[in-house]
Design a protein around this motif. Structure first.
Motif, short mmCIF file in Angstrom:
data_model
loop_
_atom_site.label_atom_id
_atom_site.label_comp_id
_atom_site.label_asym_id
_atom_site.label_seq_id
_atom_site.Cartn_x
_atom_site.Cartn_y
_atom_site.Cartn_z
N ALA A 186 7.14 8.98 -1.22
CA ALA A 186 8.45 8.56 -2.21
C ALA A 186 9.56 8.93 -1.56
CB ALA A 186 8.44 9.08 -3.70
N LEU A 187 9.62 10.37 -1.13
CA LEU A 187 11.08 10.88 -0.31
C LEU A 187 11.32 9.92 0.89
CD1 LEU A 187 13.37 12.71 -0.19
CD2 LEU A 187 11.62 14.20 0.99
N ARG A 188 10.15 9.85 1.28
CA ARG A 188 10.44 8.88 2.87
C ARG A 188 10.79 7.62 2.84
NH1 ARG A 188 4.93 10.92 6.49
NH2 ARG A 188 5.28 13.10 6.16
N PHE A 189 10.45 6.90 1.61
CA PHE A 189 10.93 5.45 1.23
C PHE A 189 12.46 5.70 0.88
CE2 PHE A 189 11.85 2.14 -1.64
CZ PHE A 189 11.65 1.03 -0.69
N LEU A 190 12.80 6.71 0.21
CA LEU A 190 13.99 6.79 -0.41
C LEU A 190 15.11 6.95 0.65
CD1 LEU A 190 13.81 8.90 -3.89
CD2 LEU A 190 14.46 6.44 -3.59
N ARG A 191 14.49 7.81 1.77
CA ARG A 191 15.39 7.99 2.80
C ARG A 191 15.75 6.84 3.71
NH1 ARG A 191 17.04 12.87 4.37
NH2 ARG A 191 17.05 12.17 6.49
N VAL B 69 -0.86 7.18 4.03
CA VAL B 69 -1.01 5.89 3.26
C VAL B 69 -2.23 5.56 3.34
CG1 VAL B 69 -0.25 3.51 3.04
CG2 VAL B 69 1.44 5.26 3.60
N LEU B 70 -2.99 5.50 4.31
CA LEU B 70 -4.33 4.92 4.46
C LEU B 70 -5.33 5.87 3.69
CD1 LEU B 70 -4.47 3.76 8.00
CD2 LEU B 70 -4.30 2.34 5.80
N ARG B 71 -4.97 7.21 3.75
CA ARG B 71 -6.08 8.12 3.08
C ARG B 71 -5.80 8.18 1.81
NH1 ARG B 71 -5.33 13.51 6.94
NH2 ARG B 71 -6.91 12.74 8.50
N SER B 72 -4.69 7.43 1.18
CA SER B 72 -4.32 7.64 -0.45
C SER B 72 -5.52 6.69 -1.05
CB SER B 72 -3.02 6.94 -0.68
OG SER B 72 -2.91 5.51 -0.57
N GLY B 73 -5.81 5.79 -0.32
CA GLY B 73 -6.69 4.62 -0.68
C GLY B 73 -5.97 3.60 -1.69
N LEU C 235 19.21 4.50 3.81
CA LEU C 235 19.75 4.49 5.32
C LEU C 235 19.90 5.60 6.06
CD1 LEU C 235 22.26 1.50 4.71
CD2 LEU C 235 19.79 1.44 5.06
N TYR C 236 19.13 6.84 5.43
CA TYR C 236 19.25 8.21 6.15
C TYR C 236 18.24 8.03 7.42
CZ TYR C 236 21.60 10.45 2.50
OH TYR C 236 22.60 10.63 1.65
N ASP C 237 17.30 7.30 7.42
CA ASP C 237 16.23 7.19 8.36
C ASP C 237 15.87 5.61 8.57
OD1 ASP C 237 15.96 10.03 8.34
OD2 ASP C 237 14.16 9.86 6.93
N PRO C 238 15.46 5.26 9.96
CA PRO C 238 15.30 3.85 10.37
C PRO C 238 13.95 3.45 9.56
CG PRO C 238 14.72 5.20 12.03
CD PRO C 238 15.35 6.14 10.96
N ARG D 156 0.83 -1.38 -0.07
CA ARG D 156 -0.15 0.08 -0.03
C ARG D 156 0.92 1.15 -0.04
NH1 ARG D 156 -5.36 -0.58 3.47
NH2 ARG D 156 -5.85 1.36 2.34
N PHE D 157 1.87 1.21 0.62
CA PHE D 157 2.91 2.11 0.88
C PHE D 157 3.41 2.54 -0.50
CE2 PHE D 157 6.74 4.72 1.30
CZ PHE D 157 6.50 5.43 2.35
N HIS D 158 3.91 1.67 -1.33
CA HIS D 158 4.47 2.02 -2.57
C HIS D 158 3.54 2.36 -3.55
CE1 HIS D 158 8.55 0.43 -1.58
NE2 HIS D 158 8.00 -1.05 -1.37
N ALA D 159 2.38 1.90 -3.59
CA ALA D 159 1.32 2.24 -4.41
C ALA D 159 0.92 3.77 -4.07
CB ALA D 159 0.03 1.63 -4.20
N ALA D 160 0.80 4.01 -2.79
CA ALA D 160 0.64 5.67 -2.54
C ALA D 160 1.64 6.69 -2.98
CB ALA D 160 0.36 5.56 -0.91
#
Length: 135
Positions: free
Chosen positions: A97-102, A122-126, A106-109, A85-89
């Motif tokens: 997309a930026l949060r996933f890349l971070r 993510v949930l609001r994206s549907g 390995l910038y963010d845990p 769902r995250f990738h689709a959103a």
């Protein structure tokens, strides 16, 4: 272990190169060698914290690939379902997309992808799945 020798990189943990994290993890481990009071046991405890996050990403991602054997725990199933769902959103939301890349760089845990604000976004994206399941 010989006195004065420590291992880093693939000698500690070899990652699937498809995720592109092995060199970054090795560099982060090597940075720990700069500690002037370096002792083997504390060194390995510190690099375990570096290795754990990327290792979970790799294992979770690999376990959904056909032919990969392993224990698909409830935690891995839940995280993988959420990441679908995250990738689709993220395909339509540059902030996600930026949060996933971070995280993948390995910038963010990894848990930062499940912060309350991110979960809500993510949930609001549907969005349901990044890749449709063939009928």
């Amino acid at each position: 272990m010989s006195e004065g020798l420590l291992v880093v990189g693939d000698a500690v943990c070899a990652f699937n190169p498809i995720y592109g994290q092995g060199m970054t993890v090795a560099a982060l481990e090597a940075r720990m060698l700069l500690d002037p009071d370096l002792r083997p046991l504390p060194f390995f405890r510190r690099i375990a914290k570096i290795v754990d996050g990327p290792w979970e990403i790799t294992v979770g991602g690999d376990l959904v690939m056909p032919g990969v054997e392993g224990d698909l725990t409830p935690k891995v199933r839940l995280v993988n379902a959420y990441l679908e769902r995250f990738h689709a959103a993220a395909a339509h939301d540059p902030e996600l997309a930026l949060r996933f890349l971070r995280v993948s760089n390995l910038y963010d845990p990894p848990p930062s992808l499940m912060s309350p604000g991110t979960l809500l976004r993510v949930l609001r994206s549907g969005a349901q799945r990044a890749v449709p399941v063939p009928a």
